[in-house]
Design a protein around this motif. Structure first.
Motif, PDB file in Angstrom:
ATOM      1  N   GLN A 139      -8.106 -10.696  12.397  1.00 57.62           N
ATOM      2  CA  GLN A 139      -7.603 -11.238  13.663  1.00 57.62           C
ATOM      3  C   GLN A 139      -6.269 -10.627  14.067  1.00 57.62           C
ATOM      4  N   GLY A 140      -5.486 -10.194  13.075  1.00 61.79           N
ATOM      5  CA  GLY A 140      -4.187  -9.621  13.404  1.00 61.79           C
ATOM      6  C   GLY A 140      -3.519  -9.037  12.186  1.00 61.79           C
ATOM      7  N   VAL A 141      -2.609  -8.108  12.397  1.00 62.23           N
ATOM      8  CA  VAL A 141      -1.827  -7.498  11.314  1.00 62.23           C
ATOM      9  C   VAL A 141      -0.380  -7.442  11.753  1.00 62.23           C
ATOM     10  N   GLU A 142       0.499  -7.480  10.765  1.00 60.79           N
ATOM     11  CA  GLU A 142       1.932  -7.422  11.058  1.00 60.79           C
ATOM     12  C   GLU A 142       2.633  -6.670   9.945  1.00 60.79           C
ATOM     13  N   LEU A 143       3.483  -5.732  10.326  1.00 63.25           N
ATOM     14  CA  LEU A 143       4.289  -5.002   9.358  1.00 63.25           C
ATOM     15  C   LEU A 143       5.544  -5.817   9.055  1.00 63.25           C
ATOM     16  N   THR A 144       5.736  -6.182   7.809  1.00 63.00           N
ATOM     17  CA  THR A 144       6.900  -6.961   7.398  1.00 63.00           C
ATOM     18  C   THR A 144       7.620  -6.243   6.263  1.00 63.00           C
ATOM     19  N   ARG A 145       8.807  -6.732   5.941  1.00 64.25           N
ATOM     20  CA  ARG A 145       9.548  -6.128   4.820  1.00 64.25           C
ATOM     21  C   ARG A 145       8.830  -6.333   3.500  1.00 64.25           C
ATOM     22  N   GLY A 146       8.076  -7.415   3.398  1.00 64.16           N
ATOM     23  CA  GLY A 146       7.369  -7.697   2.147  1.00 64.16           C
ATOM     24  C   GLY A 146       6.059  -6.964   2.005  1.00 64.16           C
ATOM     25  N   GLY A 147       5.590  -6.320   3.081  1.00 66.25           N
ATOM     26  CA  GLY A 147       4.326  -5.621   3.035  1.00 66.25           C
ATOM     27  C   GLY A 147       3.563  -5.826   4.326  1.00 66.25           C
ATOM     28  N   THR A 173       0.833  -1.200   0.000  1.00 66.44           N
ATOM     29  CA  THR A 173       0.000   0.000   0.000  1.00 66.44           C
ATOM     30  C   THR A 173       0.870   1.253   0.000  1.00 66.44           C
ATOM     31  N   THR A 174       0.206   2.395  -0.035  1.00 63.04           N
ATOM     32  CA  THR A 174       0.931   3.667   0.044  1.00 63.04           C
ATOM     33  C   THR A 174       1.280   4.038   1.473  1.00 63.04           C
ATOM     34  N   ASP A 175       0.614   3.392   2.457  1.00 63.60           N
ATOM     35  CA  ASP A 175       0.900   3.692   3.870  1.00 63.60           C
ATOM     36  C   ASP A 175       0.489   2.475   4.698  1.00 63.60           C
ATOM     37  N   ASP A 176       1.416   1.550   4.887  1.00 64.80           N
ATOM     38  CA  ASP A 176       1.104   0.298   5.588  1.00 64.80           C
ATOM     39  C   ASP A 176       0.670   0.545   7.035  1.00 64.80           C
ATOM     40  N   ARG A 177       1.320   1.478   7.708  1.00 61.57           N
ATOM     41  CA  ARG A 177       1.002   1.709   9.122  1.00 61.57           C
ATOM     42  C   ARG A 177      -0.424   2.253   9.292  1.00 61.57           C
ATOM     43  N   ALA A 178      -0.796   3.178   8.444  1.00 60.90           N
ATOM     44  CA  ALA A 178      -2.132   3.767   8.554  1.00 60.90           C
ATOM     45  C   ALA A 178      -3.208   2.723   8.265  1.00 60.90           C
ATOM     46  N   LEU A 179      -2.964   1.873   7.263  1.00 67.61           N
ATOM     47  CA  LEU A 179      -3.955   0.856   6.939  1.00 67.61           C
ATOM     48  C   LEU A 179      -4.012  -0.213   8.028  1.00 67.61           C
ATOM     49  N   LEU A 192      -7.381  -1.431   9.800  1.00 66.01           N
ATOM     50  CA  LEU A 192      -7.836  -2.815   9.641  1.00 66.01           C
ATOM     51  C   LEU A 192      -8.042  -3.516  10.973  1.00 66.01           C
ATOM     52  N   ILE A 193      -7.226  -3.201  11.956  1.00 72.58           N
ATOM     53  CA  ILE A 193      -7.293  -3.916  13.235  1.00 72.58           C
ATOM     54  C   ILE A 193      -8.637  -3.682  13.922  1.00 72.58           C
ATOM     55  N   GLU A 194      -9.345  -2.643  13.502  1.00 77.50           N
ATOM     56  CA  GLU A 194     -10.652  -2.363  14.082  1.00 77.50           C
ATOM     57  C   GLU A 194     -11.766  -3.183  13.443  1.00 77.50           C
ATOM     58  N   SER A 195     -11.464  -3.870  12.357  1.00 77.45           N
ATOM     59  CA  SER A 195     -12.481  -4.672  11.671  1.00 77.45           C
ATOM     60  C   SER A 195     -12.671  -6.015  12.375  1.00 77.45           C
ATOM     61  N   PRO A 196     -13.922  -6.455  12.594  1.00 78.20           N
ATOM     62  CA  PRO A 196     -14.163  -7.765  13.219  1.00 78.20           C
ATOM     63  C   PRO A 196     -13.656  -8.923  12.373  1.00 78.20           C
ATOM     64  N   ALA A 197     -13.478  -8.708  11.082  1.00 73.82           N
ATOM     65  CA  ALA A 197     -13.025  -9.785  10.204  1.00 73.82           C
ATOM     66  C   ALA A 197     -11.522  -9.984  10.264  1.00 73.82           C
TER      67      ALA A 197
END
Length: 298
Positions: free
Chosen positions: A244-252, A227-233, A237-242
């Motif tokens: 379960q988790g997010v992780e910032l990685t080198r690949g995206g 994306t254009t801003d991984d941290r903002a997204l 996303l973490i607020e969505s019930p669908a």
């Protein structure tokens, strides 16, 4: 095949399997000893079910020699006479089928598997890959409507494998029923329209492997987003019930979603509301390898 079971003494090789095969190419998957070869041998009429029914075109294959006009079988083990040439071996098969012109049928079958140039050499001079192609030619010589292959790509070099995959895909596209087992998941993924996964003698899954994966609601679906801003997204996303988790990685941005459909429907709206542009959305665990690993508990 309906509620089919096959046992050997106290060992249950196939356990209450119901399976329907249609035109096209179907991959038969399972760990070693799962019952794949037993299934193929029952469909081809070489084994009787201990319980249940097996039919090919509405006819039971066991003790029915006429079924061999409809079915071609390529067994995993070598079933060739090494002192014969490939041409002699395939011609013998054509004559056993009482074809009106066995020589012409032999030439056609040898040409289909690209074996014409070495067809007059004894089979005991062949590599494993060439012997496999001779077996396929013998199974195709009578132009069967159903073709069963047990590990057909064993011993073939990359070019031979590509040719054999193209051949099977074409035969399936012509309306034949093609069922093949293989332990090479990449080949199954490229070739098969559907898969049948057998684990410990039971049918664990059946259908398109991507659809199978999406029905696995007990495992989170993994996506990689660029994306254009991984941290903002990630924050949105973490607020969505669908999710379960997010992780910032080198690949995206790696996202674990509990529900495939809900997440994919909401993603565009969430990214738009967050002011983030989506560059790429990659399902990271929808490969046949991951689906197979989940099913067999690997």
């Amino acid at each position: 095949m309906t509620n089919t079971t096959r046992w050997y003494g106290n060992v249950v090789a196939v356990n209450d399997i119901t399976m329907t095969l249609g035109p096209g190419v179907t991959g038969l998957l399972g760990p070693n000893g799962a019952g794949k070869s037993t299934l193929l041998h029952m469909i081809s009429g070489f084994l009787a079910p201990s319980r249940g029914t097996v039919t090919v075109g509405g006819v039971a294959p066991w003790r029915n020699p006429d079924i061999f006009r409809t079915v071609g079988l390529v067994p995993e083990r070598d079933s060739v006479y090494a002192f014969l040439t490939a041409r002699e071996f395939v011609t013998a098969s054509a004559k056993l089928h009482r074809l009106p012109d066995p020589e012409a049928a032999t030439r056609r079958a040898l040409d289909m598997v690209e074996l014409v140039e070495v067809a007059d050499r004894p089979i005991d001079t062949y590599s494993k890959g060439l012997r496999q192609r001779a077996k396929v030619a013998a199974a195709l010589v009578h132009d069967p409507a159903v073709l069963l292959l047990d590990e057909p790509f064993n011993g073939m070099d990359p070019r031979q494998r590509l040719h054999m995959m193209d051949l099977l895909k074409r035969l399936g596209g012509e309306g034949r029923v093609i069922l093949f087992s293989s332990h090479i998941l990449e080949e199954v993924e490229r070739l098969a329209d559907t898969v049948q996964v057998v684990v410990a003698g039971r049918l664990a899954a059946s259908g398109d492997y991507r659809s199978i994966r999406r029905l696995m609601t007990t495992r989170p679906h993994v996506f990689v987003l660029r994306t254009t801003d991984d941290r903002a997204l990630a924050k949105a996303l973490i607020e969505s019930p669908a999710v379960q988790g997010v992780e910032l990685t080198r690949g995206g941005l790696e996202v674990h979603a509990s529900d495939h459909g809900t997440f994919t429907r909401q993603l565009a709206r969430i990214s738009r509301d967050a002011g983030v542009g989506l560059r790429e959305v990659i399902p990271a665990d929808e490969s046949l390898e991951s689906v197979f690993a989940y099913l067999v508990g690997a």
